[in-house]
Design a protein around this motif. Sequence first.
Motif, short mmCIF file in Angstrom:
data_model
loop_
_atom_site.label_atom_id
_atom_site.label_comp_id
_atom_site.label_asym_id
_atom_site.label_seq_id
_atom_site.Cartn_x
_atom_site.Cartn_y
_atom_site.Cartn_z
N TYR B 33 0.22 1.77 4.57
CA TYR B 33 0.95 1.56 3.46
C TYR B 33 2.45 2.10 3.70
O TYR B 33 2.50 3.23 4.24
CB TYR B 33 0.37 2.11 2.05
CG TYR B 33 -0.92 1.97 1.97
CD1 TYR B 33 -2.01 2.70 2.59
CD2 TYR B 33 -1.74 1.14 1.10
CE1 TYR B 33 -3.44 2.40 2.43
CE2 TYR B 33 -2.85 0.56 1.00
CZ TYR B 33 -3.80 1.26 1.76
OH TYR B 33 -5.09 1.16 1.66
N TYR B 35 5.44 3.45 0.65
CA TYR B 35 5.62 3.89 -0.53
C TYR B 35 7.00 4.30 -0.43
O TYR B 35 7.70 4.79 0.61
CB TYR B 35 4.89 4.82 -0.87
CG TYR B 35 3.72 4.30 -1.47
CD1 TYR B 35 2.46 4.63 -0.64
CD2 TYR B 35 3.09 4.05 -2.90
CE1 TYR B 35 1.15 4.02 -0.79
CE2 TYR B 35 1.92 3.72 -3.32
CZ TYR B 35 0.84 3.61 -2.25
OH TYR B 35 -0.35 3.39 -2.57
N LEU B 45 4.59 1.30 -4.54
CA LEU B 45 4.29 0.79 -3.12
C LEU B 45 5.18 -0.46 -2.68
O LEU B 45 5.52 -1.39 -3.66
CB LEU B 45 2.66 -0.06 -3.56
CG LEU B 45 2.23 -0.48 -2.02
CD1 LEU B 45 1.96 0.50 -0.95
CD2 LEU B 45 0.83 -1.27 -2.54
N TYR B 48 1.80 -3.17 1.98
CA TYR B 48 0.70 -2.67 2.60
C TYR B 48 0.04 -3.89 3.60
O TYR B 48 0.55 -4.90 3.52
CB TYR B 48 -0.29 -2.22 1.46
CG TYR B 48 -1.07 -3.32 0.83
CD1 TYR B 48 -0.45 -3.87 -0.35
CD2 TYR B 48 -2.30 -3.72 1.01
CE1 TYR B 48 -0.97 -5.00 -1.02
CE2 TYR B 48 -2.97 -4.66 0.22
CZ TYR B 48 -2.35 -5.35 -0.83
OH TYR B 48 -2.78 -6.30 -1.45
N LYS B 57 2.74 -8.02 -0.12
CA LYS B 57 3.75 -7.51 -1.01
C LYS B 57 3.03 -6.39 -1.89
O LYS B 57 1.93 -6.65 -2.66
CB LYS B 57 4.30 -8.22 -1.80
CG LYS B 57 5.30 -9.19 -0.65
CD LYS B 57 5.94 -10.27 -1.54
CE LYS B 57 6.87 -11.35 -0.67
NZ LYS B 57 7.45 -12.22 -1.42
N GLY B 58 3.77 -5.23 -2.07
CA GLY B 58 3.44 -4.36 -3.15
C GLY B 58 4.31 -4.48 -4.35
O GLY B 58 4.60 -5.64 -4.80
#
Lengths: 113, 112
Positions: B33, B35, B45, B48, B57-58
């Motif tokens: 991930y 962040y 996020l 990931y 996509k986060g």
Amino acid sequence: GIQVEQSPPDLILQEGANSTLRCNFSDSVNNLQWFHQNPWGQLINLFYIPSGTKQNGRLSATTVATERYSLLYISSSQTTDSGVYFCAVFANAGGTSYGKLTFGQGTILTVHP
Amino acid sequence: NAGVTQTPKFQVLKTGQSMTLQCAQDMNHNSMYWYRQDPGMGLRLIYYSASEGTTDKGEVPNGYNVSRLNKREFSLRLESAAPSQTSVYFCASSLTGDQGYTFGSGTRLTVV
């Protein structure tokens, strides 16, 4: 997506005091974790606690999944407890939050000697 | 046992420059991930990778790209840096995706 709210946003204590930090979440979760970010920025995993109660030394945590909240207890606080405490959840329902750890905004704890 | 290693630790970019943040883990974790942490907003996020060969996509993917190079490595690229991308970036990995997260020590990026 799932919402995670932490309270209080800031907490100032004298060394030796006890404290309770709260985390509310808006949907059912598979996982809940508490992290401590120390003053140097490092994130440390404190507890993995999707339900029930766990204790580790002066720290303990309780998650009541049916009521969608978790509490982190710090007893006999020390200056080294200072930093930011994050609650993070892993939603178990579909939607945009599924499959990812979603963080609350954190509680900034300052412990004075 | 290094855990999750991020490089660089600090970086200053000019607006419009590009750079790649590197992340490697040695725990044989499947998921990785990226962040970003901004004051008062917790960690959000960006992207990931649930397993080698996949990326998703986060919450805040705009302006970033990622590459899951192999099981160990997950890189984050800023193609044209903007001041809004000034932040602290954290890489993390987990074995199963829902527990046991380990974070790197972070990259403090400033875009001027």
